[in-house]
Enzyme design. Structure first.
Site, PDB file in Angstrom:
ATOM      1  N   ASP A   1      -2.863  -7.706  -6.474  1.00 32.44           N
ATOM      2  CA  ASP A   1      -1.482  -8.051  -6.681  1.00 32.44           C
ATOM      3  C   ASP A   1      -1.052  -9.573  -6.957  1.00 32.44           C
ATOM      4  OD1 ASP A   1       1.247  -7.088  -6.958  1.00 32.44           O
ATOM      5  OD2 ASP A   1       1.675  -7.400  -4.880  1.00 32.44           O
TER       6      ASP A   1
ATOM      7  N   TYR B   1       1.833 -13.061  -7.941  1.00 34.20           N
ATOM      8  CA  TYR B   1       2.765 -13.643  -7.226  1.00 34.20           C
ATOM      9  C   TYR B   1       3.341 -14.431  -8.331  1.00 34.20           C
ATOM     10  CZ  TYR B   1       4.886 -16.836  -3.517  1.00 34.20           C
ATOM     11  OH  TYR B   1       5.595 -17.448  -2.760  1.00 34.20           O
TER      12      TYR B   1
ATOM     13  N   HIS C   1      11.153 -15.782  -7.285  1.00 31.33           N
ATOM     14  CA  HIS C   1      10.807 -15.488  -6.102  1.00 31.33           C
ATOM     15  C   HIS C   1       9.920 -16.227  -5.110  1.00 31.33           C
ATOM     16  CE1 HIS C   1       9.118 -12.768  -2.900  1.00 31.33           C
ATOM     17  NE2 HIS C   1       7.774 -13.004  -3.031  1.00 31.33           N
TER      18      HIS C   1
ATOM     19  N   ARG D   1       9.243 -23.263   3.793  1.00 25.96           N
ATOM     20  CA  ARG D   1       8.870 -24.734   3.743  1.00 25.96           C
ATOM     21  C   ARG D   1      10.221 -25.709   3.364  1.00 25.96           C
ATOM     22  NH1 ARG D   1       5.153 -21.726   0.926  1.00 25.96           N
ATOM     23  NH2 ARG D   1       5.970 -22.651  -1.125  1.00 25.96           N
TER      24      ARG D   1
ATOM     25  N   GLU E   1       8.904  -4.498  -2.211  1.00 28.88           N
ATOM     26  CA  GLU E   1       8.789  -5.480  -3.294  1.00 28.88           C
ATOM     27  C   GLU E   1       8.802  -4.671  -4.623  1.00 28.88           C
ATOM     28  OE1 GLU E   1       5.411  -8.179  -2.916  1.00 28.88           O
ATOM     29  OE2 GLU E   1       6.403  -9.303  -1.158  1.00 28.88           O
TER      30      GLU E   1
ATOM     31  N   GLU F   1       8.104  -4.185  -8.194  1.00 29.05           N
ATOM     32  CA  GLU F   1       7.099  -4.928  -9.005  1.00 29.05           C
ATOM     33  C   GLU F   1       6.744  -3.887 -10.252  1.00 29.05           C
ATOM     34  OE1 GLU F   1       3.564  -6.243  -7.231  1.00 29.05           O
ATOM     35  OE2 GLU F   1       4.525  -7.013  -5.417  1.00 29.05           O
TER      36      GLU F   1
ATOM     37  N   ASP G   1       5.447  -2.580  -3.589  1.00 23.12           N
ATOM     38  CA  ASP G   1       4.328  -3.029  -2.765  1.00 23.12           C
ATOM     39  C   ASP G   1       5.007  -3.276  -1.459  1.00 23.12           C
ATOM     40  OD1 ASP G   1       2.187  -4.610  -1.742  1.00 23.12           O
ATOM     41  OD2 ASP G   1       3.025  -6.597  -2.527  1.00 23.12           O
TER      42      ASP G   1
ATOM     43  N   ARG H   1       6.766  -7.858   7.219  1.00 25.54           N
ATOM     44  CA  ARG H   1       6.724  -9.329   7.076  1.00 25.54           C
ATOM     45  C   ARG H   1       6.256  -9.804   8.478  1.00 25.54           C
ATOM     46  NH1 ARG H   1       6.845  -9.913   1.650  1.00 25.54           N
ATOM     47  NH2 ARG H   1       8.618  -9.264   0.653  1.00 25.54           N
TER      48      ARG H   1
ATOM     49  N   GLN I   1       2.488  -9.600   8.435  1.00 23.39           N
ATOM     50  CA  GLN I   1       2.103 -10.684   7.402  1.00 23.39           C
ATOM     51  C   GLN I   1       2.169 -12.066   7.799  1.00 23.39           C
ATOM     52  OE1 GLN I   1       4.142 -10.334   3.616  1.00 23.39           O
ATOM     53  NE2 GLN I   1       3.169 -11.736   2.738  1.00 23.39           N
TER      54      GLN I   1
ATOM     55  N   TYR J   1      -1.610 -13.946   8.026  1.00 23.84           N
ATOM     56  CA  TYR J   1      -1.891 -14.495   6.634  1.00 23.84           C
ATOM     57  C   TYR J   1      -2.588 -15.728   6.455  1.00 23.84           C
ATOM     58  CZ  TYR J   1       1.638 -18.079   5.735  1.00 23.84           C
ATOM     59  OH  TYR J   1       2.529 -19.299   5.741  1.00 23.84           O
TER      60      TYR J   1
ATOM     61  N   LYS K   1       0.133  -5.563   3.943  1.00 26.72           N
ATOM     62  CA  LYS K   1       0.284  -5.048   2.710  1.00 26.72           C
ATOM     63  C   LYS K   1      -0.437  -3.528   2.444  1.00 26.72           C
ATOM     64  CE  LYS K   1       2.410  -8.766   0.709  1.00 26.72           C
ATOM     65  NZ  LYS K   1       3.720  -8.540  -0.352  1.00 26.72           N
TER      66      LYS K   1
ATOM     67  N   THR L   1       1.104   1.603  -1.088  1.00 29.25           N
ATOM     68  CA  THR L   1       1.495   0.940  -2.282  1.00 29.25           C
ATOM     69  C   THR L   1       2.051   2.181  -2.914  1.00 29.25           C
ATOM     70  OG1 THR L   1       0.256  -1.076  -2.415  1.00 29.25           O
ATOM     71  CG2 THR L   1       1.250  -0.488  -4.437  1.00 29.25           C
TER      72      THR L   1
ATOM     73  N   THR M   1       6.426  -9.594  -6.750  1.00 30.25           N
ATOM     74  CA  THR M   1       7.868  -9.508  -6.690  1.00 30.25           C
ATOM     75  C   THR M   1       8.719  -9.947  -7.793  1.00 30.25           C
ATOM     76  OG1 THR M   1       7.786  -9.399  -4.406  1.00 30.25           O
ATOM     77  CG2 THR M   1      10.012  -9.559  -5.220  1.00 30.25           C
TER      78      THR M   1
ATOM     79  N   GLU N   1      14.422 -11.565   0.383  1.00 30.63           N
ATOM     80  CA  GLU N   1      15.193 -12.594  -0.334  1.00 30.63           C
ATOM     81  C   GLU N   1      16.774 -12.018  -0.159  1.00 30.63           C
ATOM     82  OE1 GLU N   1      13.092 -13.894  -4.065  1.00 30.63           O
ATOM     83  OE2 GLU N   1      12.476 -11.864  -3.559  1.00 30.63           O
TER      84      GLU N   1
END
Length: 404
Positions: A117, A119, A124, A133, A191, A193, A225, A229, A232, A236, A245, A249, A338, A352
């Site tokens: 998968d 990104y 996104h 961040r 997600e 996808e 997906d 959260r 994760q 991660y 994850k 799926t 995503t 989001e």
């Protein structure tokens, strides 16, 4: 309505013809089917009845043999199928081999070999960067514009649309807590996808160049997906997604061949950084796809992400995942990551859409930040087709059930 008499403009008309695997009513036997309108053609039986040399590829319980047969066979079979469902001379032979879609059982259409998968949506990635961040000088990580970031997933938990999604359990730790706790995820997400299905394998040690994308990739499907959260977030660092994850799926029961999407091909967004030669697609055919996705939660539309905005194309993703010499296998599946557009109504995850739970969605059946038990999520999509007709992509649906 008889299967041959598909209404003009039907998104699953003879210009589309996606492949799946089904069991006829009252049978547990599986066979390759092709969708036409609201019916499914037993492709293997039709091939036998009409003396097709490709009967051995279609009279199977999985799409694997057809996937492995290669691009020439894919094109030949598609031309034959188009003739079988459009030429009046075939009608008497083929029409009894159709089944109403509502009466068949649909299965996972191919055996998933490996699952990767990505990104690949800049919208996104920037949204996630701004959330987690906020003080960074750039919301993207330093490598994002130089390579398609991805992770290796779990092929054994890829399931067909309609399969219930059991809420996963795992470790989670809130910032205010001193130690992690174990239990069902309380921040279950989706997600939206697109998945790409590999047909022809490649040799170990030999990268697949951008120009060979269509020689290896058979078609695409919608993919959800599902993501825990809270699990994760705790797990991660430093190796990336794992249990958050790998629990489920979901993919559509229908694989749309790339040959059905010629009119949907578009150029990707303008590149802002020079790319290394193996990813530089400036002189390649357009690698993007204009797919219009709709995300519904309990029947209410919450988002419409546009796939045309994806920064990294499927061809670049394939080139990158093989550039180190990793080989492809028939049935490999890789997700786009995503799909999110530039506006709030085009975001492809609840993370989001609710801005990490800060801004709940107001739905007729109540507010939502993340998914509750009993929630049903459906992804559907279409693409531009010939003469203004839409090409429908098979939907993917999953219902959340309580943790085991």
């Amino acid at each position: 309505m008889p299967p041959f008499d598909v209404p003009e403009g039907d998104p699953f008309g003879p210009h589309n013809l996606p492949y799946g695997v089904f069991s006829p009513p009252g049978s547990s036997e599986r066979t390759v089917g092709v969708r036409l309108g609201d019916h499914v053609l037993d492709a293997g039986a039709a091939a036998h009845a009409l003396g097709s040399p490709y009967a051995s590829l279609l009279a199977r319980p999985t799409l694997g043999p057809l996937l492995a047969a290669g691009r020439t066979a894919w094109s030949d079979v598609r031309r034959a199928l188009t003739a079988w469902v459009t030429v009046p001379a075939h009608r008497e032979t083929v029409e009894p081999l159709f089944h109403p879609l509502s009466e068949v059982t649909l299965h996972l259409p191919f055996e998933v070999a490996d699952y990767v998968d990505f990104y690949a949506s800049e919208n996104h990635a920037r949204n996630v960067g701004r959330m987690f961040r906020p003080d960074a000088p750039d919301s993207l990580t330093p490598n994002w514009k130089h390579l398609p970031i991805g992770y290796h997933g779990r092929s054994g938990t890829v399931v067909v649309s309609g399969t219930d999604v059991v809420r996963p359990s795992g470790q989670r730790k809130a910032p205010t807590e001193d130690a992690p706790v174990f239990g069902p995820s309380v921040r279950l997400d989706i997600e939206a996808e697109v998945g790409f299905v590999v047909g022809v394998p490649s040799e170990l040690g030999r990268p697949v160049p951008l120009s060979d994308f269509r020689d290896h990739v058979f078609g695409l499907c919608l993919l959800n997906d599902w993501s825990a959260r809270d699990v994760q977030a705790w797990e991660y660092v430093p190796l990336g997604p794992f249990l958050g994850k790998s629990f489920t799926t979901s993919v559509s029961a229908w694989i749309t061949p790339l040959d059905a999407l010629e009119e949907a091909r578009v150029a990707p967004p303008e590149r802002t950084h020079d790319l290394l030669p193996y990813l530089d697609d400036a002189h390649e055919e357009p690698g993007g796809y204009d797919l219009r996705i709709t995300v519904s939660l309990n029947g209410h539309v919450v988002s419409e992400p546009p796939f045309s905005t994806m920064y990294w194309t499927a061809a670049q993703q394939l080139a990158h995942l093989t550039v180190n010499g990793a080989s492809l296998r028939t049935g490999d599946l890789y997700g786009s990551g995503t799909v999110s557009g530039p506006t709030e109504r085009e975001r492809g995850s609840l993370l989001e859409l609710t801005w990490n739970g800060r801004d709940p969605l107001e739905l007729p059946d109540g507010k939502r930040t993340f998914l509750e038990d009993g929630d049903v999520v459906t992804l559907s999509a279409w693409a531009p087709g010939p003469d203004g007709v839409r090409v429908g992509l098979g939907e993917v649906t999953g219902r959340v059930v309580p943790a085991a």
